[in-house]
Design a protein around this motif. Structure first.
Motif, short mmCIF file in Angstrom:
data_model
loop_
_atom_site.label_atom_id
_atom_site.label_comp_id
_atom_site.label_asym_id
_atom_site.label_seq_id
_atom_site.Cartn_x
_atom_site.Cartn_y
_atom_site.Cartn_z
N ARG A 58 43.53 29.84 35.76
CA ARG A 58 43.94 29.56 37.14
C ARG A 58 43.91 30.82 38.01
NH1 ARG A 58 48.99 28.73 40.32
NH2 ARG A 58 48.42 27.22 41.93
N LYS A 63 42.58 27.01 40.03
CA LYS A 63 42.88 25.65 39.57
C LYS A 63 43.01 25.69 38.05
CE LYS A 63 38.16 24.06 38.94
NZ LYS A 63 37.21 23.00 39.13
N TYR A 64 43.63 24.65 37.52
CA TYR A 64 43.71 24.51 36.07
C TYR A 64 42.50 23.73 35.57
CZ TYR A 64 48.56 26.03 36.44
OH TYR A 64 49.70 26.76 36.68
N GLU A 96 44.76 21.68 40.97
CA GLU A 96 44.98 23.02 41.52
C GLU A 96 46.36 23.56 41.20
OE1 GLU A 96 43.93 20.43 43.56
OE2 GLU A 96 41.83 20.99 43.37
N GLN A 122 52.59 23.20 33.40
CA GLN A 122 52.15 24.45 34.01
C GLN A 122 53.24 25.51 34.01
OE1 GLN A 122 52.50 21.58 35.69
NE2 GLN A 122 54.20 22.02 37.06
#
Length: 132
Positions: A58, A63-64, A96, A122
Motif C-alpha cells: 500500500r 491501495k491494498y 484503497e 488493515q
C-alpha cells in the motif's frame, strides 16, 4: 541346578498394557485441544506476515492488493495439496483503504466437525471467527 529366573507372567503384562491403554484413551482428547492451539499459531503468524506485506504494498501503490502475487505472499501448500500447511489463506476484500484476509483450517483438529477460521484486517487486528 534348579534355579528359577524372576520374571513377569503373561497376565501381569496384559494388565499393565490394559492400564496404559485406558490412560491413553482418557488423555487423548486433552492433547487434541493443545494441538489445535499450536496449529492456530501457524495461522496467526502467516496472517501477520500477510498484513506486513499488504502495508508495504500500500505504501508503494496507494491501495491494498487483491492477490498474493502482488504482495509476494506464499504460505506453502496445504495438506490437501500434499504440503504441510494446516490452513489455506485468502484475501476476502481489498481496496484503497481496507483489506480483510482469512485463514481457514483444512483439518478438524478436535474432531467436532468445526474447522478453525482466523481473519486479519488493515489495522493488524487478528480475530478468531470460528473456534475449533
Amino acid at each position: 541346578m534348579n534355579t528359577r529366573l524372576k520374571a513377569f507372567n503373561l497376565i501381569e503384562i496384559l494388565v499393565v498394557l490394559a492400564i496404559i491403554g485406558i490412560l491413553i484413551s482418557v488423555s487423548a482428547p486433552i492433547y487434541n485441544g493443545i494441538f489445535g492451539k499450536a496449529h492456530a499459531i501457524e495461522a496467526k503468524q502467516h496472517l501477520q506476515q500477510l498484513h506486513g506485506q499488504q502495508k508495504a504494498f500500500r505504501l508503494e501503490n496507494f491501495k491494498y492488493s487483491e492477490n498474493f502475487e502482488d504482495i509476494k505472499f506464499e504460505a506453502g501448500k496445504s495438506i490437501l495439496e500434499q504440503g504441510t500447511a494446516k490452513y489455506e489463506y485468502s484475501i476476502v476484500q481489498a481496496n484503497e483503504n481496507t483489506f480483510l484476509a482469512k485463514a481457514e483450517a483444512v483439518v478438524d483438529f478436535d474432531g467436532d466437525g468445526i474447522k478453525n477460521v482466523w481473519e486479519i484486517n488493515q489495522d493488524g487486528k487478528l480475530r478468531e471467527v470460528i473456534a475449533d
